[in-house]
Design a protein around this motif. Structure first.
Motif, PDB file in Angstrom:
ATOM      1  N   ARG A 104       0.830  -1.141   0.102  1.00  8.32           N
ATOM      2  CA  ARG A 104      -0.025   0.124   0.215  1.00  8.32           C
ATOM      3  C   ARG A 104       0.826   1.258  -0.094  1.00  8.32           C
ATOM      4  O   ARG A 104       0.594   2.367   0.798  1.00  8.32           O
ATOM      5  CB  ARG A 104      -0.934  -0.025   1.146  1.00  8.32           C
ATOM      6  N   VAL A 105       1.851   1.209  -0.670  1.00 10.76           N
ATOM      7  CA  VAL A 105       2.572   2.622  -0.817  1.00 10.76           C
ATOM      8  C   VAL A 105       1.877   3.300  -2.082  1.00 10.76           C
ATOM      9  O   VAL A 105       1.144   2.962  -3.107  1.00 10.76           O
ATOM     10  CB  VAL A 105       4.016   2.355  -1.591  1.00 10.76           C
ATOM     11  N   TYR A 106       1.899   4.743  -1.894  1.00  8.40           N
ATOM     12  CA  TYR A 106       0.781   5.655  -2.715  1.00  8.40           C
ATOM     13  C   TYR A 106       1.925   6.331  -3.476  1.00  8.40           C
ATOM     14  O   TYR A 106       2.899   7.038  -3.393  1.00  8.40           O
ATOM     15  CB  TYR A 106       0.281   6.669  -1.903  1.00  8.40           C
ATOM     16  N   LEU A 107       1.611   6.129  -4.865  1.00 10.41           N
ATOM     17  CA  LEU A 107       2.182   7.006  -5.907  1.00 10.41           C
ATOM     18  C   LEU A 107       1.407   8.051  -6.373  1.00 10.41           C
ATOM     19  O   LEU A 107       0.369   7.837  -6.727  1.00 10.41           O
ATOM     20  CB  LEU A 107       2.632   6.168  -7.115  1.00 10.41           C
ATOM     21  N   VAL A 108       1.537   9.402  -6.147  1.00  8.73           N
ATOM     22  CA  VAL A 108       0.724  10.309  -6.119  1.00  8.73           C
ATOM     23  C   VAL A 108       1.379  11.663  -7.253  1.00  8.73           C
ATOM     24  O   VAL A 108       2.351  11.845  -7.048  1.00  8.73           O
ATOM     25  CB  VAL A 108       0.320  11.196  -4.875  1.00  8.73           C
ATOM     26  N   SER A 109       0.383  11.887  -8.195  1.00  9.93           N
ATOM     27  CA  SER A 109       1.117  12.933  -9.308  1.00  9.93           C
ATOM     28  C   SER A 109       1.244  14.047  -8.922  1.00  9.93           C
ATOM     29  O   SER A 109       0.394  14.827  -7.869  1.00  9.93           O
ATOM     30  CB  SER A 109       0.040  13.070 -10.576  1.00  9.93           C
ATOM     31  N   LYS A 110       2.249  15.081  -9.287  1.00 12.75           N
ATOM     32  CA  LYS A 110       2.426  16.276  -8.544  1.00 12.75           C
ATOM     33  C   LYS A 110       1.598  17.484  -9.219  1.00 12.75           C
ATOM     34  O   LYS A 110       1.212  18.304  -8.662  1.00 12.75           O
ATOM     35  CB  LYS A 110       3.878  16.733  -8.737  1.00 12.75           C
ATOM     36  N   ASP A 111       1.021  16.968 -10.551  1.00 13.68           N
ATOM     37  CA  ASP A 111       0.122  17.842 -11.267  1.00 13.68           C
ATOM     38  C   ASP A 111      -1.315  17.102 -11.077  1.00 13.68           C
ATOM     39  O   ASP A 111      -1.352  16.359 -10.638  1.00 13.68           O
ATOM     40  CB  ASP A 111       0.362  17.874 -12.714  1.00 13.68           C
ATOM     41  N   GLN A 112      -2.257  18.350 -11.178  1.00  8.47           N
ATOM     42  CA  GLN A 112      -3.590  17.815 -11.130  1.00  8.47           C
ATOM     43  C   GLN A 112      -4.108  17.712 -12.570  1.00  8.47           C
ATOM     44  O   GLN A 112      -3.658  18.421 -13.389  1.00  8.47           O
ATOM     45  CB  GLN A 112      -4.495  18.610 -10.472  1.00  8.47           C
ATOM     46  N   PHE A 113      -5.133  16.750 -12.883  1.00 11.49           N
ATOM     47  CA  PHE A 113      -5.692  16.489 -14.196  1.00 11.49           C
ATOM     48  C   PHE A 113      -7.056  16.582 -13.921  1.00 11.49           C
ATOM     49  O   PHE A 113      -7.860  15.497 -13.603  1.00 11.49           O
ATOM     50  CB  PHE A 113      -5.099  15.198 -14.586  1.00 11.49           C
ATOM     51  N   ASN A 114      -7.725  17.811 -14.286  1.00  8.15           N
ATOM     52  CA  ASN A 114      -9.131  17.948 -14.096  1.00  8.15           C
ATOM     53  C   ASN A 114      -9.859  17.653 -15.440  1.00  8.15           C
ATOM     54  O   ASN A 114      -9.617  18.158 -16.615  1.00  8.15           O
ATOM     55  CB  ASN A 114      -9.504  19.355 -13.950  1.00  8.15           C
ATOM     56  N   PRO A 115     -10.517  16.474 -15.288  1.00  7.06           N
ATOM     57  CA  PRO A 115     -11.552  16.125 -16.696  1.00  7.06           C
ATOM     58  C   PRO A 115     -12.257  16.870 -17.258  1.00  7.06           C
ATOM     59  O   PRO A 115     -12.517  17.182 -18.282  1.00  7.06           O
ATOM     60  CB  PRO A 115     -12.263  14.764 -16.197  1.00  7.06           C
ATOM     61  N   GLU A 116     -12.699  18.261 -16.430  1.00  5.19           N
ATOM     62  CA  GLU A 116     -13.302  19.300 -16.935  1.00  5.19           C
ATOM     63  C   GLU A 116     -12.619  20.020 -18.052  1.00  5.19           C
ATOM     64  O   GLU A 116     -13.264  20.787 -18.931  1.00  5.19           O
ATOM     65  CB  GLU A 116     -14.060  20.161 -15.911  1.00  5.19           C
ATOM     66  N   ASP A 117     -11.495  20.102 -18.051  1.00  4.07           N
ATOM     67  CA  ASP A 117     -10.522  20.656 -19.000  1.00  4.07           C
ATOM     68  C   ASP A 117     -10.478  19.915 -20.178  1.00  4.07           C
ATOM     69  O   ASP A 117      -9.619  20.282 -21.142  1.00  4.07           O
ATOM     70  CB  ASP A 117      -9.298  21.112 -18.444  1.00  4.07           C
ATOM     71  N   GLY A 118     -10.941  18.468 -20.131  1.00  4.47           N
ATOM     72  CA  GLY A 118     -10.791  17.772 -21.591  1.00  4.47           C
ATOM     73  C   GLY A 118     -10.574  16.335 -21.045  1.00  4.47           C
ATOM     74  O   GLY A 118     -10.135  16.315 -20.112  1.00  4.47           O
ATOM     75  N   GLU A 119     -11.136  15.531 -21.658  1.00  2.98           N
ATOM     76  CA  GLU A 119     -11.184  14.151 -21.090  1.00  2.98           C
ATOM     77  C   GLU A 119      -9.641  13.537 -20.884  1.00  2.98           C
ATOM     78  O   GLU A 119      -9.002  13.800 -21.569  1.00  2.98           O
ATOM     79  CB  GLU A 119     -11.727  13.079 -22.331  1.00  2.98           C
ATOM     80  N   ILE A 120      -9.573  12.893 -19.917  1.00  2.00           N
ATOM     81  CA  ILE A 120      -8.286  12.361 -19.374  1.00  2.00           C
ATOM     82  C   ILE A 120      -8.305  10.853 -19.679  1.00  2.00           C
ATOM     83  O   ILE A 120      -9.113  10.109 -19.646  1.00  2.00           O
ATOM     84  CB  ILE A 120      -8.163  12.670 -17.934  1.00  2.00           C
ATOM     85  N   ARG A 121      -7.026  10.454 -20.354  1.00  2.00           N
ATOM     86  CA  ARG A 121      -6.694   9.008 -20.746  1.00  2.00           C
ATOM     87  C   ARG A 121      -5.426   8.596 -19.803  1.00  2.00           C
ATOM     88  O   ARG A 121      -4.536   9.305 -19.970  1.00  2.00           O
ATOM     89  CB  ARG A 121      -6.714   8.772 -22.272  1.00  2.00           C
ATOM     90  N   ILE A 122      -5.539   7.310 -19.239  1.00  2.00           N
ATOM     91  CA  ILE A 122      -4.338   6.834 -18.615  1.00  2.00           C
ATOM     92  C   ILE A 122      -3.872   5.539 -19.024  1.00  2.00           C
ATOM     93  O   ILE A 122      -5.034   4.697 -19.175  1.00  2.00           O
ATOM     94  CB  ILE A 122      -4.606   6.980 -17.034  1.00  2.00           C
ATOM     95  N   THR A 123      -2.894   5.275 -19.466  1.00  2.00           N
ATOM     96  CA  THR A 123      -2.453   3.983 -19.909  1.00  2.00           C
ATOM     97  C   THR A 123      -1.318   3.420 -19.277  1.00  2.00           C
ATOM     98  O   THR A 123      -0.338   4.433 -18.697  1.00  2.00           O
ATOM     99  CB  THR A 123      -2.287   3.958 -21.415  1.00  2.00           C
ATOM    100  N   GLY A 124      -0.960   2.334 -19.099  1.00  2.00           N
ATOM    101  CA  GLY A 124       0.279   1.466 -18.670  1.00  2.00           C
ATOM    102  C   GLY A 124       0.135   0.308 -18.371  1.00  2.00           C
ATOM    103  O   GLY A 124      -0.911  -0.380 -19.007  1.00  2.00           O
ATOM    104  N   ILE A 125       0.881  -0.255 -17.956  1.00  2.00           N
ATOM    105  CA  ILE A 125       1.270  -1.869 -17.751  1.00  2.00           C
ATOM    106  C   ILE A 125       1.341  -2.186 -16.144  1.00  2.00           C
ATOM    107  O   ILE A 125       2.199  -1.569 -15.657  1.00  2.00           O
ATOM    108  CB  ILE A 125       2.328  -2.384 -18.460  1.00  2.00           C
TER     109      ILE A 125
END
Length: 346
Positions: free
Chosen positions: A166-187
């Motif tokens: 349960r370690v947390y990896l938290v983005s330093k930037d904010q990604f508000n979906p109201e500014d445009g749809e957000i897509r996150i991909t990874g493995i």
């Protein structure tokens, strides 16, 4: 020495391809007829190189002289149909991601671009952040790491971030979906069999604390014990019924790389998982119109259970934003759903 493959279809002379329009293939145990013109349609692809004129590719053959191709015939037929007609035809119960995986394997860039880009235009998504974890230390311009429990830890090795308990990896930037749809991909790759995969959008970046250290707020995309789910945290309750777009349970073992894709446009949210080892996938979708004033992304795994540590790996993460004024088209609506017959000549 000349070797004639069934006399009617293709001639291989000292491993060199000679002109003969028709060819007979054994693809995963199914005999498929096609033409050299079709196979050579994309000349720089693997298929184009395998069957080009004067090719020196060493083709393995079965006892009937059919050229062997180690692939699932259902997916291969989709590729052949695309090469011939320029259209994607996928039967309703066929694994969408299996077609994409095989197209990538054969280097069919026009097909992968058509499938992988929502409006067939690479410029429709603006990259906001990419992370391959290639350094030995975390990039503090992109991420904050918090050890939520006493046993929480992490490491970076060979282009992957390792989550432990349960370690947390938290983005330093904010990604508000109201500014445009957000897509996150990874493995995501499990190291222990009972670990979970959890990622939140619209989050304040904090946990609820003991005993389970779940995210305090956000829309959580969650995988555990063969099931994918979308969960609301801190009042961000999904306002629509969760729709299972790919039916059935989705289990994957330790060490199996699982691709994930998340969409959040501030209303509709979806979560897809697929793996190429057994060509299985699952996808869920719902709506969540609740807004949050803070919009960080959190990624974390499961807490330690009893005396058992929980660990998984994350790699190749990318966050993008839809940059068009018109809404993104659902990719499944672009795929023609038609039944295909494996015994039909192509």
């Amino acid at each position: 020495m000349n070797e004639i493959n069934n006399g009617d279809f293709i001639v291989i002379n000292n491993n060199r391809m000679e002109e003969s329009e028709f060819v007979k293939l054994n693809v995963g145990g199914s005999v498929i007829y096609t033409t050299l013109t079709t196979l050579r349609k994309e000349k720089d692809s693997m298929l184009g190189l395998m069957f080009k004129k004067d090719s020196t590719w060493k083709h393995a053959k079965d006892e009937n002289g059919c050229i062997l191709i180690d692939a699932d015939p259902r997916y291969f037929l989709v590729i052949l149909n695309f090469l011939r007609h320029g259209e994607i035809i996928i039967e309703p119960n066929l694994n969408y991601y299996g077609v994409l995986s095989l197209a990538r394997y054969f280097g069919l860039n026009s097909l992968t671009d058509l499938i992988d880009n929502e409006d067939d235009n690479k410029n429709s998504w603006t990259s906001l952040m990419e992370e391959n974890f290639l350094t030995s230390e975390i990039d503090h311009n992109k991420w904050a790491v918090t050890r939520e429990a006493g046993s929480s830890n992490f490491s970076l090795e060979e282009g992957r971030f390792k989550f432990i308990n349960r370690v947390y990896l938290v983005s330093k930037d904010q990604f508000n979906p109201e500014d445009g749809e957000i897509r996150i991909t990874g493995i995501w790759t499990k190291e222990t069999p009972d670990d979970f995969f959890q990622i939140c959008t619209r989050s304040d970046g904090k946990s609820q604390g003991s005993p389970y250290f779940e995210a305090k707020s956000g829309v959580e995309f969650h995988y555990s014990r063969g099931q994918a789910a979308i969960i609301g945290r801190g009042g961000l309750v999904p306002s629509g019924v969760v729709k299972i777009k790919k039916q059935g349970e989705f289990f994957f073992g330790v060490g199996v790389p699982v691709h994930f894709e998340i969409f959040d446009d501030g209303c509709t949210v979806s979560f897809s998982l697929w793996e190429n080892t057994h060509n299985t996938s699952i996808e869920v979708e719902t709506t969540c119109t609740n807004k949050n004033l803070i919009n960080y992304i959190i990624i974390h795994n499961r807490e330690k259970t009893s005396t058992t540590n929980q660990a998984s790996w994350l790699s190749n993460i990318k966050v993008s934003r839809w940059n068009k004024s018109t809404p993104r088209r659902n990719r499944y609506r672009r795929v023609h759903e038609k039944k295909m017959n494996l015994n039909t000549s192509i």
